[in-house]
Design an enzyme around this catalytic site. Sequence first.
Site, PDB file in Angstrom:
ATOM      1  N   LYS A 376       0.846  -1.197   0.000  1.00 30.24           N
ATOM      2  CA  LYS A 376       0.000   0.000   0.000  1.00 30.24           C
ATOM      3  C   LYS A 376       0.883   1.249   0.000  1.00 30.24           C
ATOM      4  O   LYS A 376       2.071   1.185   0.357  1.00 30.24           O
ATOM      5  CB  LYS A 376      -0.928  -0.029   1.212  1.00 30.24           C
ATOM      6  CG  LYS A 376      -0.220  -0.113   2.557  1.00 30.24           C
ATOM      7  CD  LYS A 376      -1.197  -0.462   3.686  1.00 30.24           C
ATOM      8  CE  LYS A 376      -0.479  -0.499   5.019  1.00 30.24           C
ATOM      9  NZ  LYS A 376      -1.329  -1.063   6.078  1.00 30.24           N
ATOM     10  N   ARG A 470     -11.314  -1.146  14.967  1.00 29.13           N
ATOM     11  CA  ARG A 470     -11.237  -0.325  13.757  1.00 29.13           C
ATOM     12  C   ARG A 470     -12.217  -0.970  12.773  1.00 29.13           C
ATOM     13  O   ARG A 470     -13.416  -0.865  12.975  1.00 29.13           O
ATOM     14  CB  ARG A 470      -9.788  -0.309  13.237  1.00 29.13           C
ATOM     15  CG  ARG A 470      -9.483   0.816  12.305  1.00 29.13           C
ATOM     16  CD  ARG A 470      -7.986   0.945  11.999  1.00 29.13           C
ATOM     17  NE  ARG A 470      -7.417  -0.271  11.437  1.00 29.13           N
ATOM     18  CZ  ARG A 470      -6.166  -0.372  10.981  1.00 29.13           C
ATOM     19  NH1 ARG A 470      -5.360   0.668  11.048  1.00 29.13           N
ATOM     20  NH2 ARG A 470      -5.719  -1.501  10.483  1.00 29.13           N
ATOM     21  N   TYR A 603      13.817  30.838   6.705  1.00 32.86           N
ATOM     22  CA  TYR A 603      12.601  31.453   7.243  1.00 32.86           C
ATOM     23  C   TYR A 603      12.724  31.790   8.728  1.00 32.86           C
ATOM     24  O   TYR A 603      13.382  31.073   9.488  1.00 32.86           O
ATOM     25  CB  TYR A 603      11.420  30.483   7.095  1.00 32.86           C
ATOM     26  CG  TYR A 603      10.877  30.421   5.680  1.00 32.86           C
ATOM     27  CD1 TYR A 603      10.359  31.554   5.054  1.00 32.86           C
ATOM     28  CD2 TYR A 603      10.878  29.218   4.983  1.00 32.86           C
ATOM     29  CE1 TYR A 603       9.852  31.483   3.768  1.00 32.86           C
ATOM     30  CE2 TYR A 603      10.373  29.141   3.695  1.00 32.86           C
ATOM     31  CZ  TYR A 603       9.864  30.287   3.090  1.00 32.86           C
ATOM     32  OH  TYR A 603       9.367  30.212   1.815  1.00 32.86           O
ATOM     33  N   MET A 652       9.742  23.968   1.874  1.00 28.15           N
ATOM     34  CA  MET A 652       8.969  23.002   1.092  1.00 28.15           C
ATOM     35  C   MET A 652       9.884  22.264   0.100  1.00 28.15           C
ATOM     36  O   MET A 652       9.777  21.052  -0.063  1.00 28.15           O
ATOM     37  CB  MET A 652       7.845  23.711   0.340  1.00 28.15           C
ATOM     38  CG  MET A 652       6.874  22.760  -0.316  1.00 28.15           C
ATOM     39  SD  MET A 652       5.581  23.575  -1.240  1.00 28.15           S
ATOM     40  CE  MET A 652       4.484  24.132   0.040  1.00 28.15           C
TER      41      MET A 652
HETATM   42  C1  LIG Z   1      -0.565  -1.933   6.901  1.00 22.20           C
HETATM   43  C2  LIG Z   1      -1.087  -3.196   7.403  1.00 22.20           C
HETATM   44  C3  LIG Z   1      -0.268  -4.323   7.536  1.00 22.20           C
HETATM   45  C4  LIG Z   1       1.220  -4.271   7.333  1.00 22.20           C
HETATM   46  O1  LIG Z   1       1.789  -3.782   8.511  1.00 22.20           O
HETATM   47  P1  LIG Z   1       3.358  -3.724   8.769  1.00 22.20           P
HETATM   48  O2  LIG Z   1       3.471  -3.397  10.196  1.00 22.20           O
HETATM   49  O3  LIG Z   1       3.883  -2.661   7.890  1.00 22.20           O
HETATM   50  O4  LIG Z   1       3.890  -5.044   8.430  1.00 22.20           O
HETATM   51  C5  LIG Z   1      -0.866  -5.520   7.884  1.00 22.20           C
HETATM   52  N1  LIG Z   1      -2.190  -5.593   8.127  1.00 22.20           N
HETATM   53  C6  LIG Z   1      -3.000  -4.523   8.057  1.00 22.20           C
HETATM   54  C7  LIG Z   1      -4.444  -4.676   8.359  1.00 22.20           C
HETATM   55  C8  LIG Z   1      -2.481  -3.278   7.723  1.00 22.20           C
HETATM   56  O5  LIG Z   1      -3.278  -2.216   7.653  1.00 22.20           O
END
Ligand SMILES: *Cc1c(COP(=O)(O)O)cnc(C)c1O
Length: 712
Positions: A376, A470, A603, A652
């Site tokens: 992801k 969740r 800045y 930035m």
């Molecule tokens: C992002 C995620 C993972 C992976 O987690 P890591 O700690 O990066 O290995 C696994 N399961 C779910 C539900 C997640 O959202």
Amino acid sequence: MTKNKSYTGIDFFRIIAAILVVTIHTSPLASYTRTGDFILTRVIARVAVPFFFMTSGFFLISRYSRGPGKLAAFLKKTALIYLAAMILYIPLNLYSGYFRADDLLPAILKDLVFDGTFYHLWYLPAAMLGAAIAWFLVRRLGFRGAFVLSLCLYLAGLAGDSYYGLTEKVPFLRAVYDSLFSLSDYTRNGVFYAPVFFVLGGLMAQREKRLPRGLGVCGLCVSLALMCAEALTLRRLGLQRHDSMYVLLPLCMFFLFDIILGFEGKRLKGLDTAALLIYLLHPAMIVAVRLLARLLNMWALLVDNSLVHFIAVCLASAAAAAVLSALWARLRPRRAKVLPGTDRAYLEIDLGNLRHNVEVLNAAMPPECRLMAVVKASAYGHGMYEVAVRLSELGVRAFVTATIDEGIELRRYGIPGEILILGHTATERARELRKYDLTQTLIDREYGDLLDKQGQNVKVHLKIDTGMHRLGYAWDDPDSVFAAFGAKHLRVTGIYTHLGSSESLEEADRQYSEEQICRFYGLLKELEARGAAIPKVHIQSSYGLLNYPDLRCDYARIGISLYGVPSSPHDRTRLELDLRPVLSMKTSVVLLRTVKAGQCVGYDRAFVAERDSVIAVLPVGYADGYPRSLSCGKGHVLINGRPAPVVGRVCMDQMAVDVTHIPDVRAGTAVTLIGRDGAEEISAAQVADAAGTITNELLSRMGKRLGLITRD
Ligand SMILES: *Cc1c(COP(=O)(O)O)cnc(C)c1O
């Protein structure tokens, strides 16, 4: 895209193939044995052109493709070569009276697309047509479908080539082929002949294994012998209209190419250009040798003796190729190449370390457990394409994304296997879930019902909330979970939960995780008792695996560990694996400036020099993922192997560091923001920690603007 870098064989065989083409056009054995000459030039040498097509296919046609850009580049390059070759041969066209033909325009069009404006040039349009057709077929149908279809085209071509004698006995077929021949002189062209070899080349690139050497050689000898027998039989029966295509040719090519790929060693630069030039120039050299023979009065030796003639043409072609490539190397404009998006700063992705991590993680998981790679957020900022394709090549067959669009992106790249979407997907997009064969997480009963109502057959995994509160079905509501198994259109292929505090070894956190695990297995037992077939089960993320390595699951959803870093530098885990960081962040100094004591930088006048200082300005900022919270000395970078603290606020798009104490810094000096420089290293976890966050956040915010450079 292939891991196998043994292209030495391909390079050398290009020259052999080019000489085989010269053989076809000079018939070296004609003065001695007609049958021998037939076998050499009409059978054996017929492997040359398919070899060139396969080589192009090998480098061009891949299951993993980002878009049609590669094809367009190939077509453009080939078209330019074609144009140059056509111009080169215009004098010979003039001499041979080519332009005096009746119906010149249709004839030229036909030659442009199929037959070539000079006899050997048909190869170039055929390469373009064949590449485009093969590309399209592989995209549409995958390799197997594309191979079958292009093989059908080949067989259809065969019926108009060396088997035409049979075809023309059937009046209908004869009519069909005769109209075909009014478009293209032969079926040996870009439509019937080339595609199968392009697809085969791509397939060979995709294949993990080579044949054992002995088997390959035997296969080649047997198939070549059979092809000779086939050709001699066809000739004896007088069936050949033309003699480029044989039933056994694709099989021969498979064995031949397999053997060629087995040669490893240093690549020799320039062989590809030399082979191409020999191919393009040899007909002109045939003319040149004849002219010379006439001038020197040596016709009997240089032309009538077929072997001497062949050798003379080869030598002349090689010499011409050498001269032209030397000229080209001299004249070619040399521009330093910078990959777009990498000139300011870039992320260096070490795919060798990724591979190492996959191996280490696979070894750490129980044997029946499979790695589900979490990619992801652009593979945690490491580049979705680069990471997913490499993982797929390494044999990973299950991927996890957060969104449907990430899932579709993976399919567009050609990633096969399971793709699980963790998050909520609008149920209106159910059709896309099915179309791209994505697996959707059911986040609760209401969502499951709604998705089922879309009437699309979708694969789903059930998410169980065992205490993180969740997403997910409540662990103590087996009725709802069980109902999902009965959904009309949804196929439950997995069930999982997520541990909320698996990274912690604190007693209370451990107890909570154990409780979550217990609740999950309790639910599975209940489902089993009710007669549900338990699908694939998964619980662990990276820390789930590192701290609860004994769980027996079908998958582990591994994210951050794949990228070789801990979430925080303070984390301790039960399992300590030798994981290596995949990402480095680099830039270079754009300018140096001296500031006097009392002058400010950046800045808010947040930095005021206490002494005369040398400040290096870096072209990278928080929009590139370097946290602004590292301003004013909270962060540092490495230059010439030494730490240089951030001065003033991170902007930035730029930032400044103090290099007063570091010798030899100039505009252009390399800078490491994350990664190793000499003996020093700044880990992503250190940077994240200094910025008050975890590596997961730091990394996933990168790579929006920065380009990637991959290393093996
Ligand atoms: C992002 C995620 C993972 C992976 O987690 P890591 O700690 O990066 O290995 C696994 N399961 C779910 C539900 C997640 O959202």
